[in-house]
Design an enzyme around this catalytic site. Structure first.
Site, PDB file in Angstrom:
ATOM      1  CE  LYS A 149      33.306  67.194   8.000  1.00 47.03           C
ATOM      2  NZ  LYS A 149      33.838  66.074   8.225  1.00 47.03           N
ATOM      3  CE1 TYR A 180       0.474  75.827  11.527  1.00 46.94           C
ATOM      4  CE2 TYR A 180       2.517  75.543  11.360  1.00 46.94           C
ATOM      5  CZ  TYR A 180       1.702  76.504  10.807  1.00 46.94           C
ATOM      6  OH  TYR A 180       1.705  78.031  10.826  1.00 46.94           O
TER       7      TYR A 180
HETATM    8  C1  PLP Z   1      34.621  65.863   8.501  1.00 53.77           C
HETATM    9  C2  PLP Z   1      35.818  64.427   8.060  1.00 53.77           C
HETATM   10  C3  PLP Z   1      36.907  65.057   9.316  1.00 53.77           C
HETATM   11  C4  PLP Z   1      36.264  65.028  11.104  1.00 53.77           C
HETATM   12  O1  PLP Z   1      35.546  63.971  11.747  1.00 53.77           O
HETATM   13  P1  PLP Z   1      35.475  64.519  13.595  1.00 53.77           P
HETATM   14  O2  PLP Z   1      34.759  63.280  13.789  1.00 53.77           O
HETATM   15  O3  PLP Z   1      34.200  65.518  13.225  1.00 53.77           O
HETATM   16  O4  PLP Z   1      36.054  64.571  13.450  1.00 53.77           O
HETATM   17  C5  PLP Z   1      37.754  63.726   9.672  1.00 53.77           C
HETATM   18  N1  PLP Z   1      38.340  63.225   8.481  1.00 53.77           N
HETATM   19  C6  PLP Z   1      37.152  63.909   7.234  1.00 53.77           C
HETATM   20  C7  PLP Z   1      37.510  62.816   5.692  1.00 53.77           C
HETATM   21  C8  PLP Z   1      36.037  64.216   6.889  1.00 53.77           C
HETATM   22  O5  PLP Z   1      35.071  63.601   6.437  1.00 53.77           O
END
Ligand code: PLP
Length: 401
Positions: free
Chosen positions: A44, A278
């Protein structure tokens, strides 16, 4: 994307080098840690900033049987890119989502409530093909998922009726942890037993899921009891530990995949007492040299790491001097005089002495997930070790396709 253009215009202002050999090795390491389960590489958010399609392909080569995304749009991109021989699941749906496209692309879709079950069965009716549905249980996270009790009974009952009508196939029962990165947290055992109960209920009613799953990266690394049929690893796939308290990547045999570096845009001498960037939050303590790093918060460098983020220049750790701006920040080089164009490494695996994404997370008061995921689209991803064939890699030619 920017990759091709960037390769034509070397040297690059900045680059995120993505080591696909490290990613493949991480997938193999994680599979060995969960030998009884299949592995879902969670890709993702553009593979946590590493590039979804390239990372997905590498993960599949290394034995990931599943890919996971949050949104259906992310999942559809993977199918469109030709990732055909792998199961793909997506879980973050809102009403009116692309259910029909998901069914036609053979995605596994998550359903947490009745509105989603109604939409997916209707889409299946129109498509004339059954949807692969995974029912999500809230076992205690308190976010998505169906509540236990009456809500679960209603959802399971209606899903089984839709399955009997040939509109869906219940392919999975699943859940997500709240505190898997804190071993011994009482919620972990509570969620596991709630998960077992909710699965047992659905199976007693007649559900025959192919996969039952709850483990994310921290659970995959530390909780074998949570592996069930499938583990969903995100951050660990990219070689980053879910939390420094659990251990370093090396403790788990993982290697960070992304190295973020830039070419110094300018090196100059300044007198003592010179304000930098800045707000003048940094004053040079004496006569010194300053290096200009052409990366800023628009590239995902956290402004909260102003005055704190570490950078490797010429073999030495330097610290961001003053504020991180939109496109650039400054490091005090303490009198060293590297040429403009010299490499500044913000983070990487650490094996050349460079800081890690975890170091930046600590400097910014956040987690390493956020550091890599936010690296922006203006930074080209440069893929190395893309082929499994070792020959070109070992000549140092770094195949980039
Ligand atoms: C993002 C996500 C994962 C992976 O989580 P990690 O801690 O990066 O391994 C697994 N399951 C779901 C539902 C997620 O949203």
């Amino acid at each position: 994307m920017t990759e091709t253009a960037a390769l034509r215009t070397a040297p690059l202002r900045a680059r995120a080098e993505i080591d696909l050999a490290a990613l493949r090795a991480n997938v193999r390491t994680l599979r060995a840690l969960a030998p009884g389960a299949a592995l879902m590489a969670v890709v993702k958010s553009d593979a946590y900033g590493h590039g979804a399609v390239r990372c997905a392909r590498a993960a599949v080569q290394a034995g990931a049987a599943w890919l996971g995304t949050a949104t259906p749009e992310e999942a559809l991109v993977l199918r469109a890119a030709g990732l055909d021989d792998v199961r793909i699941m997506c879980w973050l749906w809102t009403p009116g989502g692309p259910w029909r496209e998901a069914i036609e692309a053979d995605l596994d879709v998550s359903v947490s409530g009745m509105w989603a079950l109604r939409e997916v069965t209707e889409a299946a009716r129109q498509a004339g093909a059954p949807a692969r549905v995974q029912l999500k249980a809230d076992t205690g996270l308190g976010r998505g998922g169906c509540q236990p009790g009456d809500d679960w009974a209603e959802l399971v009952g209606e899903a089984l009726r839709a399955e009997a009508d040939g509109l869906i196939r219940i392919t999975g029962l699943w859940s997500h942890f709240a505190c898997a990165d804190e071993p011994g947290h009482p919620s972990i055992a509570a969620q596991l037993s709630r998960f077992r109960e909710m699965v047992a209920y659905a199976e007693a009613q007649g559900a025959r899921p192919e996969v039952r799953h709850i483990a994310n990266s921290p659970a995959t690394l530390t909780l074998p009891d949570s592996h069930f049929d499938l583990v969903r690893t995100g951050i660990a796939t990219y070689g980053i530990s879910p939390s420094p308290e659990l251990g370093s990547p090396a403790d788990f045999g993982l290697k960070p995949v992304m190295t973020l570096s830039a070419s110094l845009a300018l090196v100059k001498h300044v007198p003592g007492g010179h304000g930098v960037s800045y707000g003048h939050h940094y004053l040079t303590p004496g006569e010194t040299t300053l290096g200009l790093v052409p990366l800023g918060y628009a590239d995902g460098i956290p402004r909260h790491a102003s005055g704190a983020g570490p950078v490797l220049v010429g073999g030495k750790w330097r610290t961001v001097a003053g504020r991180i701006a939109m496109d650039q920040f400054v490091v005090d080089l303490g009198g060293d005089e590297p040429e403009a164009g010299a490499e500044a490494v913000l983070f990487g695996p650490g094996d050349r002495g460079e800081p890690t994404a975890e170091d930046w997370a600590q400097a910014a008061g956040t987690i390493a997930y956020e550091i890599v995921t936010r690296i922006g689209t203006r930074v080209p991803r440069v893929y190395v070790n893309a082929t499994t064939d070792a020959t070109p890699d070992e000549t140092g030619m770094r195949p980039r396709t």
